[in-house]
Write a protein that holds these residues in place. Structure first.
Motif, short mmCIF file in Angstrom:
data_model
loop_
_atom_site.label_atom_id
_atom_site.label_comp_id
_atom_site.label_asym_id
_atom_site.label_seq_id
_atom_site.Cartn_x
_atom_site.Cartn_y
_atom_site.Cartn_z
N ALA A 278 0.83 -1.07 0.04
CA ALA A 278 0.14 -0.15 -0.11
C ALA A 278 0.84 1.45 -0.22
CB ALA A 278 -0.88 0.03 1.42
N ASP A 279 2.08 1.19 -0.08
CA ASP A 279 3.09 2.16 0.06
C ASP A 279 2.90 3.32 -1.14
OD1 ASP A 279 5.38 4.04 0.43
OD2 ASP A 279 5.94 2.71 1.73
N PRO A 280 2.50 4.51 -0.92
CA PRO A 280 2.47 5.53 -1.89
C PRO A 280 3.49 5.60 -2.75
CG PRO A 280 2.32 6.46 -0.02
CD PRO A 280 2.30 5.14 0.44
N ALA A 281 4.79 5.39 -2.41
CA ALA A 281 6.04 5.41 -2.94
C ALA A 281 6.27 4.79 -4.12
CB ALA A 281 7.33 5.00 -2.07
N ARG A 282 5.39 3.60 -4.40
CA ARG A 282 5.53 2.88 -5.54
C ARG A 282 4.89 3.57 -6.74
NH1 ARG A 282 3.98 -3.12 -4.22
NH2 ARG A 282 2.53 -2.81 -6.02
N ALA A 283 4.05 4.63 -6.58
CA ALA A 283 3.72 5.37 -7.66
C ALA A 283 4.85 5.99 -8.33
CB ALA A 283 2.63 6.61 -7.29
N LEU A 284 5.82 6.45 -7.62
CA LEU A 284 7.04 7.01 -8.20
C LEU A 284 7.99 6.03 -8.71
CD1 LEU A 284 8.10 9.80 -9.13
CD2 LEU A 284 9.06 9.94 -6.81
N ILE A 285 8.44 5.21 -7.78
CA ILE A 285 9.38 4.37 -8.04
C ILE A 285 9.35 2.97 -8.36
CG2 ILE A 285 11.04 5.73 -6.54
CD1 ILE A 285 10.89 3.53 -4.15
N GLY A 286 7.74 2.38 -8.63
CA GLY A 286 7.47 1.36 -8.92
C GLY A 286 7.52 0.23 -7.84
N ASP A 287 7.46 -0.84 -8.15
CA ASP A 287 7.23 -2.20 -7.18
C ASP A 287 8.77 -2.55 -7.08
OD1 ASP A 287 6.96 -4.41 -5.72
OD2 ASP A 287 5.76 -5.22 -7.06
N VAL A 288 9.35 -2.17 -6.10
CA VAL A 288 10.72 -2.58 -5.86
C VAL A 288 11.02 -3.76 -5.49
CG1 VAL A 288 11.33 -0.13 -5.19
CG2 VAL A 288 10.67 -1.59 -3.48
N ASN A 289 9.92 -4.59 -5.21
CA ASN A 289 10.04 -6.14 -5.09
C ASN A 289 9.41 -6.95 -5.91
OD1 ASN A 289 10.91 -5.81 -1.98
ND2 ASN A 289 9.14 -4.60 -1.69
N PHE A 290 9.36 -6.33 -7.32
CA PHE A 290 8.67 -7.24 -8.34
C PHE A 290 9.18 -8.51 -8.32
CE2 PHE A 290 9.59 -8.17 -12.61
CZ PHE A 290 8.48 -8.54 -13.11
N GLU A 291 10.71 -8.72 -8.24
CA GLU A 291 11.19 -9.91 -8.75
C GLU A 291 10.85 -10.93 -7.61
OE1 GLU A 291 15.41 -10.12 -9.97
OE2 GLU A 291 15.19 -7.95 -9.55
N TYR A 292 10.70 -10.73 -6.23
CA TYR A 292 10.35 -11.65 -5.22
C TYR A 292 8.78 -11.95 -5.59
CZ TYR A 292 14.47 -9.93 -2.80
OH TYR A 292 15.73 -9.40 -2.43
N ALA A 293 7.92 -11.12 -5.80
CA ALA A 293 6.53 -11.14 -5.93
C ALA A 293 6.46 -12.02 -7.31
CB ALA A 293 5.67 -9.99 -5.77
N ALA A 294 7.21 -12.00 -8.19
CA ALA A 294 6.94 -12.66 -9.48
C ALA A 294 7.57 -14.01 -9.42
CB ALA A 294 7.53 -11.66 -10.58
N PHE A 295 8.67 -14.05 -8.80
CA PHE A 295 9.53 -15.56 -9.14
C PHE A 295 9.34 -16.39 -7.73
CE2 PHE A 295 12.07 -12.45 -11.65
CZ PHE A 295 11.23 -12.66 -12.82
N CYS A 296 9.18 -15.91 -6.54
CA CYS A 296 9.44 -16.61 -5.37
C CYS A 296 8.22 -17.91 -5.41
CB CYS A 296 9.11 -15.93 -4.07
SG CYS A 296 10.75 -15.25 -3.66
N ALA A 297 7.12 -17.62 -6.23
CA ALA A 297 5.87 -18.54 -6.26
C ALA A 297 6.41 -19.83 -7.10
CB ALA A 297 4.83 -18.12 -7.01
N VAL A 298 7.54 -19.69 -7.91
CA VAL A 298 7.70 -21.07 -8.57
C VAL A 298 9.03 -21.90 -8.25
CG1 VAL A 298 6.89 -20.05 -10.70
CG2 VAL A 298 9.16 -19.76 -10.43
#
Length: 487
Positions: free
Chosen positions: A365-385
């Motif tokens: 929910a961090d509003p900082a993501r609107a400027l710098i994006g999802d800094v945890n994209f890789e964990y969210a995308a890849f840890c599932a597999v």
């Protein structure tokens, strides 16, 4: 004879034929290596065999290679174990490739024995794990995180299956097992207590060792701190770091008159607003086929930020885009070319360390993501597999300890923001934090290079003496230049 061949032969020795042996699992021999400055250095080189997993029935074993460098001191302090970052970086390689690492090792050697080793799955450990799979990104297409996520999951699944097919238990490559390896090496080398020095992931590992084996640790020196619940990055803290760097750039006489109203981060927001409004093309006079998108600009939001050797790089990156020049972003998009994945150590270690539910909710929910994006994209995308074993809430809880601990952390650290260090030191009853103003992810190296008291003060701490440290050290200011002057 080639050093790599010598080390390879040492690692291949069975305990029964090793030239020297300390316990059934350790092999060792004398070896002369050529270090970073081209000079020879005599070390004890060997390998420790450890279980791949300490849960359940015994199975495969792994080889942990090490160098031991004996102290030149007549009264050596507790041996110093150097914990590499990454995860998966190689201290053995660092000694032989980087003069800054060699200088650090030589300093520590004046105080105590120094032990360098490569952690399970990384560097020169056996197996040395890698993901060889790659895929070409579509040409002339905007950078798309959904595509990267889908393609990355396919590549990682193939890498996962390849290692499973040869019998690897990928869930065993986690920080709890890694910490057990550190303690096993300590015992195999005959030390009662050791001092840990680690940065980045090395600090994460140090904290895990402190918690699991407190009786074995004399003291700890950390930098670029990644606490046990800091594997996923804090967007607000990352943005705060960028604000600190921006404030310094905006105040410089060379840049001040070139900064748009509101500052660099407001200019970055304006770039994103224009891209969103124009469908990422139309309004700018550069290559219309380039793969620039708002997602790519957010991905690159901190590109070169805090680089003390190239202080103009990040401000000029933003200013160029603000004025319609996307060449740096376009080059970055083209450089992605082939999508390749990190080695398995990254996914096994980081996905296992995970994130607490409270922190995950806050970050999402961090509003900082609107400027710098999802800094945890890789964990969210890849840890599932990836077949990581979540280490759980008890692992991620704050470390409470009486072990003397010195933390050195930079205020310009965009990889592990200084907020990490402030949180970690709060529960270390015998801890001290030196905030390095203008310091980077390598703040300890910054301190050694620019603080005249660094070697004496840190050396005294590592010898076990009582030291009065400052709460902050300010580095010499970086020298900005007028935008475009270097072109």
């Amino acid at each position: 004879m080639n050093r790599a061949l010598i080390l390879g032969s040492i690692l291949a020795l069975a305990p029964a034929v090793a030239s020297s042996q300390v316990g059934a699992a350790l092999t060792s021999d004398s070896l002369t290596v050529t270090v970073a400055d081209g000079t020879p250095l005599l070390v004890e080189a060997g390998a420790l065999r450890v279980p791949e997993t300490r849960r359940g029935e015994p199975g495969r074993t792994l080889s942990i290679p090490y160098y031991r460098i004996r102290s030149t001191s007549d009264t050596p302090a507790a041996p110093i174990f150097l914990l590499a970052g990454g995860p998966g970086a190689s201290w053995l390689d660092q000694l032989e490739r980087y003069e800054s690492s060699l200088k650090e090792v030589r300093f520590y050697r004046t105080l105590a024995d120094v032990v360098l080793f490569d952690q399970r799955g990384g560097g020169r450990a056996e197996p040395a794990m890698s993901c060889e799979e790659s895929r070409a990104l579509p040409s002339n297409q905007q950078f798309d995180l959904d595509w990267v996520a889908a393609a990355g999951r396919e590549l990682l699944s193939a890498c996962r299956d390849r290692w499973r097919d040869v019998g690897a238990d990928l869930s065993a490559y986690n920080t709890v097992e890694n910490a057990a390896d550190v303690d096993a090496l300590r015992r195999a080398l005959g030390y009662d207590r050791v001092t840990l020095v680690g940065g980045s992931y090395g600090s994460h590992l140090a904290l895990a060792v402190m918690r699991a084996y407190p009786q074995s640790i004399e003291r700890v020196l950390m930098f670029g701190v990644e606490g046990l619940d800091h594997t996923w990055d804090d967007p607000a803290a990352r943005l705060s770091t960028l604000r600190r760097i921006a404030a310094t750039a905006e105040a410089s006489p060379e840049l001040a008159s070139h900064i748009p109203e509101g500052g660099l981060l407001a200019a970055l927001q304006m770039v994103l607003d224009r891209l969103e409004a124009s469908g990422a093309q139309g309004w700018r006079p550069t290559d219309p086929g380039a793969a620039v998108s708002p997602a790519l600009v957010r991905w690159l939001a901190g590109h070169q930020a805090g680089n003390r050797n190239r202080p103009n790089a990040w401000p000029e990156f933003i200013l160029d885009m603000y004025h319609g020049d996307f060449s740096v972003a376009e080059d970055a998009a083209r450089s992605l070319g082939d999508l390749s994945m990190d080695d398995p150590m990254h996914y096994s270690m980081d996905c296992a360390s995970g994130i607490s539910p409270e922190r995950a909710t806050r970050y999402a929910a961090d509003p900082a993501r609107a400027l710098i994006g999802d800094v945890n994209f890789e964990y969210a995308a890849f840890c599932a597999v990836w077949p990581a074993r979540d280490l759980g809430a008890a692992f991620r809880a704050p470390v409470v300890s009486d072990i003397p601990t010195l933390i050195v952390h930079g205020t310009w650290d965009t990889s592990t923001p200084i907020e990490n260090a402030r949180e970690v030191v709060a529960t270390l009853r015998n801890g001290w934090l030196i905030e390095v103003e203008g310091g980077t992810h390598g703040a300890l190296g910054n301190l050694y290079s620019h603080w005249e008291s660094a070697y004496d003060s840190v050396g005294a701490f590592l010898r076990g003496e009582t030291v009065s440290f400052p709460t902050a050290v300010t580095l010499p200011p970086v020298q900005f230049s007028v935008p475009g002057a270097a072109h």
